[in-house]
Design a protein around this motif. Structure first.
Motif, short mmCIF file in Angstrom:
data_model
loop_
_atom_site.label_atom_id
_atom_site.label_comp_id
_atom_site.label_asym_id
_atom_site.label_seq_id
_atom_site.Cartn_x
_atom_site.Cartn_y
_atom_site.Cartn_z
N TYR A 179 0.82 -1.21 0.00
CA TYR A 179 0.00 0.00 0.00
C TYR A 179 0.86 1.26 0.00
N SER B 100 1.83 5.15 -2.26
CA SER B 100 0.97 6.09 -1.56
C SER B 100 1.56 7.51 -1.57
N ASP B 101 0.70 8.47 -1.80
CA ASP B 101 1.11 9.88 -1.79
C ASP B 101 1.00 10.41 -0.37
N GLU C 87 -7.94 1.22 2.99
CA GLU C 87 -9.00 1.86 2.21
C GLU C 87 -9.37 3.21 2.83
N GLN D 235 -6.66 5.68 1.99
CA GLN D 235 -6.80 6.12 0.61
C GLN D 235 -7.94 7.12 0.46
N GLU D 236 -9.02 6.88 1.17
CA GLU D 236 -10.15 7.81 1.14
C GLU D 236 -9.73 9.18 1.67
N ILE E 221 -6.70 10.45 1.66
CA ILE E 221 -5.80 11.06 0.67
C ILE E 221 -6.59 11.68 -0.47
N SER E 222 -7.59 10.98 -0.94
CA SER E 222 -8.32 11.43 -2.13
C SER E 222 -9.41 12.46 -1.83
N HIS E 223 -9.74 12.65 -0.57
CA HIS E 223 -10.78 13.61 -0.20
C HIS E 223 -10.21 15.03 -0.22
N ASN E 224 -10.79 15.87 -1.03
CA ASN E 224 -10.27 17.23 -1.17
C ASN E 224 -10.94 18.23 -0.24
N LYS F 291 -6.69 16.88 7.49
CA LYS F 291 -6.32 15.74 6.65
C LYS F 291 -5.14 14.99 7.28
N TYR G 223 -5.39 11.23 8.83
CA TYR G 223 -4.48 10.22 8.29
C TYR G 223 -3.65 9.59 9.39
#
Length: 130
Positions: A24, A28-29, A79, A82-83, A85-88, A95, A99
Motif C-alpha cells: 500500500y 501512496s502519496d 481503504e 486512501q479515502e 488522501i483522495s478527499h479534497n 487531513k 491520516y
C-alpha cells in the motif's frame, strides 16, 4: 489445532499484514504530511519491510506457505487511508490528523499481532521445555 499450528497461522497473518502495508505505502502519496509525520511513517515502513522478509524466512523454515493470505482489517484501514488522501474537502491540518489517526490504528494492530506471536512463542517454548 495445536500451539505450533496456531503459531504458523499467526505468522502467516503477520506476513500478510506486513506485505499489505508495504504494498500500500509503496505507491501512496504522503506529500501532504509534515516532515515529522513522514519520518514516523518511513520508520514504520522500514520495520514493516524487515518484518516481511524475516517472517517469510521463518515461514519457510517451519514449512508454512502463507499463499495469498490477506488481512481484512488492514484492507479496511488502508481503504480509509486512501479515502483520506483522495478527499479534497479536508483542511490540510485535518487531513494530516485524520491520516495519522488511521495510521496509528494500523501500527497498533500490527504491533498487537507481533505481541501475540511473542506470547505464542513463549507458550511453545514452555511446552517444549516440559
Amino acid at each position: 489445532m495445536d500451539k505450533e499450528e496456531l503459531l504458523g497461522k499467526e505468522l502467516s497473518n503477520l506476513y500478510a499484514i506486513s506485505k499489505q502495508v508495504n504494498h500500500y505505502f509503496n505507491d501512496s502519496d504522503i506529500s501532504f504530511l509534515s516532515e515529522r509525520r513522514k519520518v514516523i511513517l518511513e520508520d514504520y515502513l522500514k520495520i514493516s519491510c524487515k518484518n516481511e522478509v524475516e517472517i517469510a524466512e521463518t515461514l519457510r523454515h517451519i514449512n508454512v506457505n502463507p499463499g495469498n493470505t490477506t488481512d481484512s482489517i488492514v484492507n479496511e484501514i488502508t481503504e480509509n487511508l486512501q479515502e483520506i488522501i483522495s478527499h479534497n474537502g479536508f483542511k490540510k491540518d485535518s487531513k494530516q490528523l485524520s491520516y495519522m489517526m488511521s495510521l496509528n490504528r494500523l501500527i497498533s494492530y500490527h504491533v498487537a499481532n507481533i505481541e501475540n506471536i511473542g506470547f505464542l512463542l513463549n507458550e511453545v517454548e514452555l511446552k517444549n521445555a516440559s
